[in-house]
Design a protein around this motif. Structure first.
Motif, PDB file in Angstrom:
ATOM      1  N   GLN A 244       0.804  -1.218   0.000  1.00  0.00           N
ATOM      2  CA  GLN A 244       0.000   0.000   0.000  1.00  0.00           C
ATOM      3  C   GLN A 244       0.838   1.269   0.000  1.00  0.00           C
ATOM      4  N   ALA A 245       1.756   1.397   0.929  1.00  0.00           N
ATOM      5  CA  ALA A 245       2.493   2.653   1.074  1.00  0.00           C
ATOM      6  C   ALA A 245       3.267   2.987  -0.190  1.00  0.00           C
ATOM      7  N   ALA A 246       3.946   1.997  -0.757  1.00  0.00           N
ATOM      8  CA  ALA A 246       4.759   2.252  -1.946  1.00  0.00           C
ATOM      9  C   ALA A 246       3.897   2.588  -3.149  1.00  0.00           C
ATOM     10  N   VAL A 247       2.778   1.876  -3.313  1.00  0.00           N
ATOM     11  CA  VAL A 247       1.884   2.133  -4.440  1.00  0.00           C
ATOM     12  C   VAL A 247       1.231   3.505  -4.300  1.00  0.00           C
ATOM     13  N   GLN A 248       0.813   3.842  -3.089  1.00  0.00           N
ATOM     14  CA  GLN A 248       0.217   5.163  -2.863  1.00  0.00           C
ATOM     15  C   GLN A 248       1.207   6.275  -3.193  1.00  0.00           C
ATOM     16  N   LYS A 249       2.455   6.096  -2.791  1.00  0.00           N
ATOM     17  CA  LYS A 249       3.483   7.097  -3.081  1.00  0.00           C
ATOM     18  C   LYS A 249       3.704   7.225  -4.578  1.00  0.00           C
ATOM     19  N   ARG A 250       3.757   6.090  -5.260  1.00  0.00           N
ATOM     20  CA  ARG A 250       3.991   6.122  -6.703  1.00  0.00           C
ATOM     21  C   ARG A 250       2.837   6.787  -7.434  1.00  0.00           C
ATOM     22  N   LEU A 251       1.606   6.419  -7.092  1.00  0.00           N
ATOM     23  CA  LEU A 251       0.456   7.058  -7.723  1.00  0.00           C
ATOM     24  C   LEU A 251       0.448   8.563  -7.472  1.00  0.00           C
ATOM     25  N   SER A 252       0.808   8.966  -6.267  1.00  0.00           N
ATOM     26  CA  SER A 252       0.794  10.395  -5.911  1.00  0.00           C
ATOM     27  C   SER A 252       1.745  11.203  -6.783  1.00  0.00           C
ATOM     28  N   MET A 253       2.821  10.573  -7.260  1.00  0.00           N
ATOM     29  CA  MET A 253       3.785  11.273  -8.102  1.00  0.00           C
ATOM     30  C   MET A 253       3.192  11.674  -9.437  1.00  0.00           C
ATOM     31  N   PHE A 254       2.114  11.004  -9.861  1.00  0.00           N
ATOM     32  CA  PHE A 254       1.545  11.250 -11.175  1.00  0.00           C
ATOM     33  C   PHE A 254       0.319  12.150 -11.139  1.00  0.00           C
ATOM     34  N   VAL A 255      -0.037  12.663  -9.972  1.00  0.00           N
ATOM     35  CA  VAL A 255      -1.222  13.522  -9.877  1.00  0.00           C
ATOM     36  C   VAL A 255      -1.015  14.817 -10.654  1.00  0.00           C
ATOM     37  N   LEU A 256       0.185  15.388 -10.573  1.00  0.00           N
ATOM     38  CA  LEU A 256       0.513  16.622 -11.264  1.00  0.00           C
ATOM     39  C   LEU A 256      -0.524  17.704 -10.965  1.00  0.00           C
ATOM     40  N   ARG A 257      -1.182  18.227 -11.995  1.00  0.00           N
ATOM     41  CA  ARG A 257      -2.127  19.331 -11.781  1.00  0.00           C
ATOM     42  C   ARG A 257      -3.558  18.850 -11.566  1.00  0.00           C
ATOM     43  N   ALA A 258      -3.783  17.569 -11.526  1.00  0.00           N
ATOM     44  CA  ALA A 258      -5.137  17.058 -11.310  1.00  0.00           C
ATOM     45  C   ALA A 258      -5.616  17.396  -9.903  1.00  0.00           C
ATOM     46  N   LYS A 259      -6.904  17.634  -9.793  1.00  0.00           N
ATOM     47  CA  LYS A 259      -7.498  17.900  -8.484  1.00  0.00           C
ATOM     48  C   LYS A 259      -7.847  16.558  -7.843  1.00  0.00           C
ATOM     49  N   ALA A 260      -6.818  15.927  -7.343  1.00  0.00           N
ATOM     50  CA  ALA A 260      -6.966  14.611  -6.710  1.00  0.00           C
ATOM     51  C   ALA A 260      -5.941  14.491  -5.601  1.00  0.00           C
ATOM     52  N   LYS A 261      -6.354  13.892  -4.510  1.00  0.00           N
ATOM     53  CA  LYS A 261      -5.463  13.716  -3.366  1.00  0.00           C
ATOM     54  C   LYS A 261      -5.583  12.286  -2.865  1.00  0.00           C
ATOM     55  N   LEU A 262      -4.438  11.642  -2.670  1.00  0.00           N
ATOM     56  CA  LEU A 262      -4.401  10.287  -2.153  1.00  0.00           C
ATOM     57  C   LEU A 262      -4.039  10.311  -0.680  1.00  0.00           C
ATOM     58  N   SER A 263      -4.723   9.473   0.100  1.00  0.00           N
ATOM     59  CA  SER A 263      -4.432   9.393   1.535  1.00  0.00           C
ATOM     60  C   SER A 263      -4.643   7.966   2.022  1.00  0.00           C
ATOM     61  N   ASP A 264      -4.006   7.653   3.111  1.00  0.00           N
ATOM     62  CA  ASP A 264      -4.137   6.340   3.740  1.00  0.00           C
ATOM     63  C   ASP A 264      -5.336   6.369   4.680  1.00  0.00           C
ATOM     64  N   ALA A 265      -6.375   5.610   4.341  1.00  0.00           N
ATOM     65  CA  ALA A 265      -7.588   5.581   5.162  1.00  0.00           C
ATOM     66  C   ALA A 265      -7.644   4.348   6.049  1.00  0.00           C
ATOM     67  N   SER A 266      -6.551   3.603   6.137  1.00  0.00           N
ATOM     68  CA  SER A 266      -6.577   2.331   6.860  1.00  0.00           C
ATOM     69  C   SER A 266      -6.879   2.493   8.341  1.00  0.00           C
ATOM     70  N   ALA A 267      -6.427   3.588   8.933  1.00  0.00           N
ATOM     71  CA  ALA A 267      -6.685   3.791  10.361  1.00  0.00           C
ATOM     72  C   ALA A 267      -8.138   4.162  10.619  1.00  0.00           C
ATOM     73  N   ASP A 268      -8.788   4.747   9.623  1.00  0.00           N
ATOM     74  CA  ASP A 268     -10.160   5.233   9.804  1.00  0.00           C
ATOM     75  C   ASP A 268     -11.216   4.206   9.398  1.00  0.00           C
ATOM     76  N   LEU A 269     -10.858   3.286   8.489  1.00  0.00           N
ATOM     77  CA  LEU A 269     -11.820   2.327   7.976  1.00  0.00           C
ATOM     78  C   LEU A 269     -11.410   0.917   8.376  1.00  0.00           C
ATOM     79  N   LEU A 270     -12.399   0.072   8.605  1.00  0.00           N
ATOM     80  CA  LEU A 270     -12.159  -1.324   8.922  1.00  0.00           C
ATOM     81  C   LEU A 270     -12.866  -2.188   7.890  1.00  0.00           C
ATOM     82  N   ALA A 271     -12.141  -3.161   7.350  1.00  0.00           N
ATOM     83  CA  ALA A 271     -12.722  -4.120   6.408  1.00  0.00           C
ATOM     84  C   ALA A 271     -12.989  -5.430   7.134  1.00  0.00           C
ATOM     85  N   VAL A 272     -14.183  -5.960   6.949  1.00  0.00           N
ATOM     86  CA  VAL A 272     -14.588  -7.226   7.565  1.00  0.00           C
ATOM     87  C   VAL A 272     -15.104  -8.136   6.459  1.00  0.00           C
TER      88      VAL A 272
END
Length: 351
Positions: free
Chosen positions: A111-139
């Protein structure tokens, strides 16, 4: 046509470096039995969640992933892959929308590495990537679970990858395994945790390792650290599972993925098998060898999980010719032999 891949020369983009997922102990037989004979739930500690928010979130992801995110609505989820420029999978996701963002469920070790890599390509797009793992739980829930879920959600989705939303998050039907229903419930961590005691009177709580086994039995590969950049999506059956949209626009590696599809060059697929061993000794990334050609590998273990009847079940990417005769072995030509099992779906006929 290729999509813009990077804000800087390709050599400046770091490789996806994975963390290490803990090896889950073998579940007891009663845990498998709970899924197969009644119903069970399991908090899924092996996953993380990336959130992508902003006006351009869908457009940005559409140019990066193998699936169509521009037309992803609130009532559906879908599989997607993220490829290197060489068309090799860096990660696999389950993607869905909620009221706040587009969410990507991903193996926690990448997750961390992929999120970082994707974030590098945002450029001028109005998009923000964040880690939601602490806030969300998957069951995960599997087996006879609809009545229990009816106490939490007003509507239970029927179709695979259909999603409903409720006051405690989102509920997504995922592919069945062993003819048992399966659902993913993802919601605010505190609110989901507050509801779990009510499930304890109706369902059995089991290890997340059981979910890994169910995913394997559903024939649904997951890209984890040991196998990043090893497979074109078709090698892990993503074209069969709906994880690749061949009509959408460009994304990294798209030319190679499309060429493999339309030139009939898919000579490797992912199969289901059982093999003697434990998850400490049988690992994703382990090479496979054919009895008739012991000098070079014929495939690789994609995913592995403890199996109820003993040994481990694996999803194994393999040359199709290796399945036509002889035997396939783990680690070396004299290693444990794989016993191949039928997948719950068919591969397309290659031309």
């Amino acid at each position: 046509m290729t999509a813009p891949l990077a804000p800087a020369p390709a050599h400046s983009v770091p490789p996806v470096a994975a963390a290490v997922l803990p090896v889950l102990p073998r579940p007891g037989g009663a845990q498998f039995e709970a899924v197969l004979k009644s119903g069970a739930y399991m908090p899924l500690t092996q996953f993380g969640v990336i959130s992508v928010s902003g006006d351009d979130a869908a457009t940005f992801l559409h140019g990066q992933l193998t699936s169509d995110t521009q037309h992803l609505d609130a009532a559906n989820a879908r599989l997607a892959g993220y490829c290197s420029p060489k068309g090799r999978l860096l990660a696999s996701f389950l993607v869905w929308r909620d009221s706040e963002a587009i969410r990507l469920l991903v193996s926690k070790d990448v997750q961390a590495a992929v999120q970082k890599r994707l974030s590098m390509f945002v450029l001028r797009a109005k998009a923000k990537l964040s880690d939601a793992s602490a806030d969300l739980l998957a069951v995960g829930l599997a087996g006879d679970v609809r009545a229990a879920l009816g106490g939490i959600f007003d509507v239970i989705p029927d179709g695979v990858h259909v999603k409903v939303d409720g006051p405690f998050g989102s509920l997504i039907r995922v592919p069945d395994a062993e003819a048992r229903l399966r659902y993913l419930w993802i919601g605010p961590r505190a609110e989901v945790e507050a509801q779990l005691p009510a499930l304890d009177s109706k369902l059995v709580r089991v290890s997340p390792a059981v979910w890994d086994w169910l995913d394997i039995r559903a024939g649904e590969p997951r890209i984890t650290g040991p196998v990043t950049e090893q497979f074109v999506p078709q090698m892990v059956n993503f074209d069969v599972l709906g994880g690749v949209n061949f009509r959408k626009g460009c994304y990294p590696g798209q030319e190679i993925v499309a060429r493999s599809q339309y030139r009939g060059t898919i000579k490797r697929r992912t199969a289901l098998a059982n093999v003697t061993g434990e998850t400490l000794s049988v690992a994703a990334g382990t090479e496979l060898f054919h009895s008739a050609d012991p000098g070079q590998p014929c495939g690789m273990v994609v995913n592995v999980a403890s199996a109820p009847a003993g040994g481990v079940d694996v999803l194994a990417e393999i040359k199709l010719v290796a399945l036509e005769g002889g035997s396939v072995h783990l680690g070396a030509a004299d290693g444990p032999a794989l016993r191949f099992l039928p997948l719950p779906y068919a591969w397309p006929t290659e031309v």
